[in-house]
Design a protein around this motif. Structure first.
Motif, PDB file in Angstrom:
ATOM      1  N   ALA A 133      -7.427  -1.657  -7.444  1.00  0.00           N
ATOM      2  CA  ALA A 133      -8.325  -2.043  -6.288  1.00  0.00           C
ATOM      3  C   ALA A 133      -8.544  -1.851  -5.148  1.00  0.00           C
ATOM      4  O   ALA A 133      -8.655  -1.377  -4.258  1.00  0.00           O
ATOM      5  CB  ALA A 133      -9.667  -2.400  -6.595  1.00  0.00           C
ATOM      6  N   SER A 134      -7.042  -3.025  -5.528  1.00  0.00           N
ATOM      7  CA  SER A 134      -6.707  -3.900  -3.563  1.00  0.00           C
ATOM      8  C   SER A 134      -5.935  -2.984  -2.635  1.00  0.00           C
ATOM      9  O   SER A 134      -5.862  -2.593  -1.994  1.00  0.00           O
ATOM     10  CB  SER A 134      -5.720  -4.725  -3.698  1.00  0.00           C
ATOM     11  OG  SER A 134      -4.418  -4.381  -4.190  1.00  0.00           O
ATOM     12  N   LYS A 135      -4.956  -1.785  -3.781  1.00  0.00           N
ATOM     13  CA  LYS A 135      -4.008  -0.254  -2.861  1.00  0.00           C
ATOM     14  C   LYS A 135      -5.242   0.212  -2.426  1.00  0.00           C
ATOM     15  O   LYS A 135      -3.679   1.320  -1.468  1.00  0.00           O
ATOM     16  CB  LYS A 135      -3.469  -0.145  -4.312  1.00  0.00           C
ATOM     17  CG  LYS A 135      -2.546  -1.432  -5.299  1.00  0.00           C
ATOM     18  CD  LYS A 135      -1.399  -0.094  -5.753  1.00  0.00           C
ATOM     19  CE  LYS A 135      -1.690   0.115  -6.773  1.00  0.00           C
ATOM     20  NZ  LYS A 135      -0.582   0.964  -7.266  1.00  0.00           N
ATOM     21  N   SER A 136      -6.364   0.601  -3.309  1.00  0.00           N
ATOM     22  CA  SER A 136      -6.856   1.255  -2.206  1.00  0.00           C
ATOM     23  C   SER A 136      -7.573   0.996  -1.074  1.00  0.00           C
ATOM     24  O   SER A 136      -7.944   1.968  -0.501  1.00  0.00           O
ATOM     25  CB  SER A 136      -8.064   2.031  -3.724  1.00  0.00           C
ATOM     26  OG  SER A 136      -8.538   0.916  -3.863  1.00  0.00           O
ATOM     27  N   GLN A 137      -7.290  -0.387  -0.399  1.00  0.00           N
ATOM     28  CA  GLN A 137      -8.323  -0.585   0.026  1.00  0.00           C
ATOM     29  C   GLN A 137      -7.491  -1.020   1.012  1.00  0.00           C
ATOM     30  O   GLN A 137      -7.370  -2.065   1.934  1.00  0.00           O
ATOM     31  CB  GLN A 137      -9.328  -2.264   0.194  1.00  0.00           C
ATOM     32  CG  GLN A 137     -10.191  -2.026  -1.025  1.00  0.00           C
ATOM     33  CD  GLN A 137     -10.626  -2.562  -1.771  1.00  0.00           C
ATOM     34  OE1 GLN A 137     -10.366  -4.275  -1.771  1.00  0.00           O
ATOM     35  NE2 GLN A 137     -11.629  -3.319  -2.327  1.00  0.00           N
ATOM     36  N   HIS A 189       0.731  -1.246  -0.379  1.00  0.00           N
ATOM     37  CA  HIS A 189       0.218  -0.030  -0.028  1.00  0.00           C
ATOM     38  C   HIS A 189       0.679   1.432  -0.122  1.00  0.00           C
ATOM     39  O   HIS A 189       0.054   2.341  -0.159  1.00  0.00           O
ATOM     40  CB  HIS A 189      -0.793  -0.009   1.127  1.00  0.00           C
ATOM     41  CG  HIS A 189      -1.980  -0.820   1.261  1.00  0.00           C
ATOM     42  ND1 HIS A 189      -2.632  -1.369   0.296  1.00  0.00           N
ATOM     43  CD2 HIS A 189      -2.366  -2.182   2.258  1.00  0.00           C
ATOM     44  CE1 HIS A 189      -3.376  -2.531   0.833  1.00  0.00           C
ATOM     45  NE2 HIS A 189      -3.098  -3.312   1.645  1.00  0.00           N
ATOM     46  N   GLY A 190       2.442   1.549   0.208  1.00  0.00           N
ATOM     47  CA  GLY A 190       2.806   2.741  -0.149  1.00  0.00           C
ATOM     48  C   GLY A 190       3.166   3.121   1.234  1.00  0.00           C
ATOM     49  O   GLY A 190       2.274   2.458   2.652  1.00  0.00           O
ATOM     50  N   ILE A 214      12.064   2.199   7.133  1.00  0.00           N
ATOM     51  CA  ILE A 214      11.910   0.862   6.028  1.00  0.00           C
ATOM     52  C   ILE A 214      10.985   1.102   5.500  1.00  0.00           C
ATOM     53  O   ILE A 214      10.468   0.557   4.587  1.00  0.00           O
ATOM     54  CB  ILE A 214      12.063  -0.040   7.192  1.00  0.00           C
ATOM     55  CG1 ILE A 214      13.088  -0.606   8.120  1.00  0.00           C
ATOM     56  CG2 ILE A 214      10.963  -1.659   6.946  1.00  0.00           C
ATOM     57  CD1 ILE A 214      13.065  -1.302   9.631  1.00  0.00           C
ATOM     58  N   ALA A 215      10.219   1.469   5.655  1.00  0.00           N
ATOM     59  CA  ALA A 215       8.729   1.903   4.271  1.00  0.00           C
ATOM     60  C   ALA A 215       9.056   2.767   3.328  1.00  0.00           C
ATOM     61  O   ALA A 215       8.743   2.030   2.655  1.00  0.00           O
ATOM     62  CB  ALA A 215       7.324   2.710   5.666  1.00  0.00           C
ATOM     63  N   VAL A 216       9.932   3.494   4.030  1.00  0.00           N
ATOM     64  CA  VAL A 216      10.211   4.585   2.402  1.00  0.00           C
ATOM     65  C   VAL A 216      10.707   3.957   1.930  1.00  0.00           C
ATOM     66  O   VAL A 216      10.487   3.061   0.153  1.00  0.00           O
ATOM     67  CB  VAL A 216      10.592   5.509   2.681  1.00  0.00           C
ATOM     68  CG1 VAL A 216      11.552   6.832   1.584  1.00  0.00           C
ATOM     69  CG2 VAL A 216      10.065   6.428   3.787  1.00  0.00           C
ATOM     70  N   PHE A 217      11.804   2.815   2.093  1.00  0.00           N
ATOM     71  CA  PHE A 217      12.967   1.982   1.581  1.00  0.00           C
ATOM     72  C   PHE A 217      11.563   1.145   0.526  1.00  0.00           C
ATOM     73  O   PHE A 217      12.242   0.428  -0.374  1.00  0.00           O
ATOM     74  CB  PHE A 217      13.540   1.250   2.467  1.00  0.00           C
ATOM     75  CG  PHE A 217      14.656  -0.388   1.888  1.00  0.00           C
ATOM     76  CD1 PHE A 217      15.496   0.663   0.787  1.00  0.00           C
ATOM     77  CD2 PHE A 217      14.686  -1.767   1.810  1.00  0.00           C
ATOM     78  CE1 PHE A 217      16.497  -0.805   0.221  1.00  0.00           C
ATOM     79  CE2 PHE A 217      15.242  -2.839   1.146  1.00  0.00           C
ATOM     80  CZ  PHE A 217      16.169  -1.877   0.501  1.00  0.00           C
TER      81      PHE A 217
END
Length: 206
Positions: free
Chosen positions: A102-106, A34-35, A167-170
């Motif tokens: 669509a799953s990325k928006s959920q 999800h980013g 870590i999330a950004v990487f």
């Protein structure tokens, strides 16, 4: 708390925050799906749990852990089961481009993501042991003032937030390599495996 001990504690928390464990794996898996931005509520949930353990350590966490070990076990099992469930959902996520977008928006609600992060950290034995075993090496718990506890809490907040979001950004940057349906299927299964592995770690760790 002296300036030297405060700085040492901050560095220790920062290193602790990026040490591989259920929390780090969960952040990586979520960022891949999800980013990086979506990881903020989860990271804050972990941090709030850590700060509560920090405060409890200052007030005698070892005694609490001794008398409430069954509660810690229940929390650990719940956290592990939730991670395994999320791992399964990620593993079986859709792989076509339209379904994947669509799953990325959920991403789930902010509250749900916060609770997930809180449970992960609250049920991780590494967190409990860190504050029981290592906190006294940075500060004298017998003479801590409320100001010292507040400062330690702020240092924990900043240190863990920097570590977890880095870590999330990487992981988010790595997402850019997954474009084809085959690559997206591999991404789903990699993220699911990471999340399920974190759950298995919690379930088997005492």
């Amino acid at each position: 708390m002296t300036v030297e001990s405060a700085f040492s504690f901050f560095i220790a928390v920062l290193i602790f925050g990026i040490t591989p464990g259920p929390g780090v794996f969960a952040i990586m898996a979520r960022a891949l799906m999800h980013g990086a931005t979506s990881c903020l509520p989860m990271a804050l949930g972990m941090i709030v749990s850590d700060i509560l353990y920090l405060i409890a350590a200052c007030l005698g966490l070892a005694t609490i852990a001794t008398h409430w070990s069954e509660l810690f076990t229940v929390i650990r099992i719940i956290g592990a089961a939730y991670l395994l469930y999320l791992g399964y959902k990620m593993w079986t996520a859709p792989v076509s481009s339209d379904e994947f977008n669509a799953s990325k928006s959920q991403k789930g609600s902010v509250a749900a993501n916060f609770l997930q992060g809180f449970l992960i950290s609250a049920s991780n034995p590494k967190v409990i042991l860190f504050y029981i075993a290592f906190l006294p090496t940075f500060m004298d718990l017998s003479v801590l003032s409320s100001g010292d506890i507040a400062l330690a809490s702020v240092l924990t907040l900043v240190g863990l937030l920097i570590g977890l979001m880095a870590i999330a950004v990487f992981a988010d940057k790595a997402r850019g390599f997954f474009r084809s349906p085959r690559a997206m299927k591999g991404l789903n299964r990699s993220a699911g495996s990471i999340m399920a592995g974190a759950g298995a770690y919690l379930a088997l760790r005492h």
